[in-house]
Design a protein around this motif. Structure first.
Motif, PDB file in Angstrom:
ATOM      1  N   THR A   1     -61.929  27.646  54.813  1.00  0.00           N
ATOM      2  CA  THR A   1     -61.625  28.566  55.685  1.00  0.00           C
ATOM      3  C   THR A   1     -61.775  28.411  56.909  1.00  0.00           C
ATOM      4  O   THR A   1     -61.401  28.596  57.764  1.00  0.00           O
ATOM      5  CB  THR A   1     -62.352  30.034  55.312  1.00  0.00           C
TER       6      THR A   1
ATOM      7  N   TYR B   1     -64.648  27.400  58.127  1.00  0.00           N
ATOM      8  CA  TYR B   1     -65.996  28.035  59.053  1.00  0.00           C
ATOM      9  C   TYR B   1     -67.430  27.743  58.231  1.00  0.00           C
ATOM     10  O   TYR B   1     -67.676  28.139  56.900  1.00  0.00           O
ATOM     11  CB  TYR B   1     -66.057  29.588  59.217  1.00  0.00           C
TER      12      TYR B   1
ATOM     13  N   ARG C   1     -66.533  30.674  66.072  1.00  0.00           N
ATOM     14  CA  ARG C   1     -65.941  29.764  65.755  1.00  0.00           C
ATOM     15  C   ARG C   1     -66.624  28.516  65.621  1.00  0.00           C
ATOM     16  O   ARG C   1     -67.611  28.853  66.205  1.00  0.00           O
ATOM     17  CB  ARG C   1     -64.877  29.443  66.199  1.00  0.00           C
TER      18      ARG C   1
ATOM     19  N   ILE D   1     -55.758  30.389  57.970  1.00  0.00           N
ATOM     20  CA  ILE D   1     -56.567  30.876  58.711  1.00  0.00           C
ATOM     21  C   ILE D   1     -57.316  29.602  59.475  1.00  0.00           C
ATOM     22  O   ILE D   1     -57.505  28.979  60.454  1.00  0.00           O
ATOM     23  CB  ILE D   1     -57.969  31.759  58.222  1.00  0.00           C
ATOM     24  N   ARG D   2     -57.948  28.539  58.714  1.00  0.00           N
ATOM     25  CA  ARG D   2     -58.889  27.180  58.689  1.00  0.00           C
ATOM     26  C   ARG D   2     -57.459  26.796  59.802  1.00  0.00           C
ATOM     27  O   ARG D   2     -57.937  25.842  60.517  1.00  0.00           O
ATOM     28  CB  ARG D   2     -58.520  26.592  57.464  1.00  0.00           C
TER      29      ARG D   2
ATOM     30  N   GLU E   1     -55.776  30.529  62.765  1.00  0.00           N
ATOM     31  CA  GLU E   1     -56.075  31.910  63.217  1.00  0.00           C
ATOM     32  C   GLU E   1     -54.699  32.707  63.977  1.00  0.00           C
ATOM     33  O   GLU E   1     -54.346  33.786  63.318  1.00  0.00           O
ATOM     34  CB  GLU E   1     -57.398  32.517  63.795  1.00  0.00           C
TER      35      GLU E   1
ATOM     36  N   GLU F   1     -52.410  34.719  61.987  1.00  0.00           N
ATOM     37  CA  GLU F   1     -51.606  36.542  62.658  1.00  0.00           C
ATOM     38  C   GLU F   1     -50.360  37.020  62.887  1.00  0.00           C
ATOM     39  O   GLU F   1     -49.902  38.112  61.878  1.00  0.00           O
ATOM     40  CB  GLU F   1     -52.923  37.177  63.496  1.00  0.00           C
TER      41      GLU F   1
ATOM     42  N   THR G   1     -56.496  38.225  59.069  1.00  0.00           N
ATOM     43  CA  THR G   1     -57.500  37.234  59.291  1.00  0.00           C
ATOM     44  C   THR G   1     -59.034  38.021  58.939  1.00  0.00           C
ATOM     45  O   THR G   1     -60.179  37.165  58.158  1.00  0.00           O
ATOM     46  CB  THR G   1     -57.296  36.357  60.854  1.00  0.00           C
TER      47      THR G   1
ATOM     48  N   LYS H   1     -60.995  36.187  55.960  1.00  0.00           N
ATOM     49  CA  LYS H   1     -62.090  35.506  56.555  1.00  0.00           C
ATOM     50  C   LYS H   1     -63.572  36.216  55.770  1.00  0.00           C
ATOM     51  O   LYS H   1     -64.294  35.350  55.132  1.00  0.00           O
ATOM     52  CB  LYS H   1     -62.123  34.823  57.542  1.00  0.00           C
TER      53      LYS H   1
END
Lengths: 299, 243
Positions: free
Chosen positions: A52, A54, A107, A182-183, A186, A190, A196, A200
């Motif tokens: 992802t 994060y 982020r 998403i990684r 982002e 969308e 998203t 996430k």
């Protein structure tokens, strides 16, 4: 399925029989349990960072939440261990799920630092509350029952296996593709219909659920927990070193990294106690220089 | 049928008023070009329709629904697809995976893969299916972004400078591709564009933005005669000199 992933299943199979085969089991049981726990933590973090994008540098906050929930349920409410453990994991996962929408507006470094702040702050809160035992911590009874000498080893083995299976699923499922989107970008995710915030948050929830379970097993394993040991920044560092060493965003990398780190750490610890930290530091530096993307890293 | 309606949309960034009450409607199957000098608010307008930016005032309706407060992902699933000025691909994934992500609702992985290949075929990229998006040329990246958007089966396609940086051959190919999409699928196209020559091959209606206001809405051939447009593009002293 990739050859390495098949090898991991064989590896897990071998591990399952080791208690019968290895001499000096109490010692090896402890070392391998640590390695399996670190594997679970690294695999849990991999769902979030690897797939992802994060980095929850303070993900150990959920280790603490899981551990403390399990311990309090067992001690104060006399709920048996396994249900307590499951609730501990769920509390950790749900906490992450609830705080994710605002927290994950941040982020990279900002997210990493904020989660670390959460971990340290939670440690302080727990140290100052009555029902958590404050700085005195909580004592848990010693486990008596079937598989007495290897109960926790098998629990950690099962947890590592579950964490690995979840990584396999994320790696090649529709759900996982949404995380990878998403990684990568982002806004673009969308624009192609990926909600998203939802995805996430789910990723953070799954990762924290697994981390919370590890915390719960750990708490009962060592029978004594306090804020320092359950919200330990060093454990965050170890999780990240294992993950980065093995290869972020790969299914086998986190396992490999965790075992490698734990084995080296054990050898160094028993042989060269005083320079233990220096050698681990050196290992991190060498890792960054020689395999910046991890041993199995591809990106 | 009116597929898109922008009503009195306003947007400021800090003290800078970027859009000052923009209104227009787009009919199904229409192709509309949005042009204007740099900084006139074109991309902001497109971002508001796509949902990446929220407007300060006014509303956006699509297919009769007020979508003003919907997430970009909801708008995408409603049938509003978009491409970006600077392509935003999932760089570390393959071309095929890029398209698969946009397809991912409601089918199994093998079926999704099959469908994604068909879409790549449609934009002429099937030979690059297994290549990483980051390894593609600019023209291929633009095609891939289009393919990814097409996977959503959009009814409205928002294209932000899709011709920018392309050579004449690539421009030709994308013009043909867009024409085909319009004819075969009846997709409504809205293009923000600086390459007017390419734009005029596609569209019969142009909106001109200048300093956040809509100063012209009409046929491309009337644009060059319009005093406000001349003033915005060339400056005051060219007004009245004619062509």
């Amino acid at each position: 399925m990739a050859r390495l992933e098949k090898a991991v299943f064989i590896f897990f199979g071998v591990l399952a029989f080791l208690p019968l085969l290895l001499p000096e089991w109490p010692y090896w049981g402890r070392v391998l349990s640590s390695a399996l726990m670190l594997s679970s933590l690294a695999l849990a973090q991999n769902v979030l960072l690897g797939y992802t994008g994060y980095p929850a540098f303070g993900g150990i906050a959920f280790f603490g939440i899981g551990g403390y929930t399990t311990a309090i349920l067992m001690k104060s409410l006399s709920i048996p261990f396994l249900p307590s453990l499951l609730i501990g994991g769920l509390v950790a996962g749900l906490t992450a799920l609830i705080i994710a929408p605002p927290l994950m507006r941040l982020r990279s470094h900002y997210f990493a630092i904020t989660t670390l702040a959460l971990q340290l702050a939670l440690g302080e809160v727990v140290a100052n509350l009555e029902f958590t035992g404050g700085t005195d911590g909580i004592n848990l009874p010693i486990y008596r029952g079937p598989f007495e000498g290897s109960f926790f080893y098998f629990l950690f083995l099962l947890l590592a296996l579950i964490s690995f299976l979840i990584n396999l699923w994320v790696d090649r499922s529709v759900f996982g593709y949404a995380l990878k989107a998403i990684r990568e970008d982002e806004v673009a995710a969308e624009s192609v219909g990926v909600n998203t915030v939802l995805f996430k948050s789910l990723s953070f929830g799954i990762s924290s659920f697994l981390t919370g379970l590890a915390g719960g097993v750990y708490a009962y394993w060592i029978t004594y927990i306090d804020p320092t040991s359950m919200f330990d920044p060093l454990l965050s560092v170890k999780t990240f070193v294992a993950l980065l060493l093995g290869g972020v965003g790969t299914t086998v990398g986190p396992l490999l990294g965790a075992f490698l780190l734990e084995m080296v750490s054990e050898i160094v610890w028993s042989g060269l106690t005083e320079v233990h930290g220096i050698i681990l530091g050196l290992l991190i530096v060498l890792g960054i220089l020689l395999v910046p993307r991890g041993i199995l890293g591809v990106r | 049928m009116r597929v898109l309606e922008v009503i009195e949309v306003e947007k400021s960034f800090g003290g800078n008023k970027v859009l000052k009450g923009i209104s227009f409607g787009v009919e199904e199957g229409e192709t509309v070009g949005i042009v204007g000098p740099n900084g006139s608010g074109k991309t902001t307008l497109l971002n508001i329709v796509g949902g990446v930016i929220r407007q300060d005032g006014g509303r956006v309706l699509a297919f009769g629904n007020d979508i003003s407060s919907r997430r970009p992902s909801e708008r995408a699933r409603l049938g509003i697809g978009r491409t970006f000025q600077i392509t935003r691909l999932f760089s570390n994934l393959t071309a095929l995976e890029n398209v698969m992500i946009a397809l991912h609702y409601g089918s199994s992985l093998p079926a999704t893969r099959e469908k994604a290949l068909e879409i790549l075929e449609e934009v002429g990229l099937s030979h690059k299916a297994k290549d990483r998006a980051s390894s593609l040329s600019l023209a291929q990246r633009k095609r891939l972004e289009l393919a990814r958007t097409l996977a959503l089966q959009p009814r409205i396609l928002l294209l932000d400078e899709v011709f920018a940086g392309l050579n004449p051959v690539s421009i030709r190919e994308i013009v043909d591709l867009l024409r085909r999409l319009r004819e075969e699928r009846g997709i409504t196209l809205i293009l923000v564009e600086h390459v007017l020559k390419a734009l005029f091959q596609l569209t019969e209606r142009v909106l001109v933005l200048s300093e956040g206001r809509l100063i012209f809405d009409g046929k491309p051939e009337d644009m060059a005669q319009n005093e406000e447009v001349i003033k915005a593009y060339l400056g005051e002293r060219y007004v009245g000199k004619g062509s």
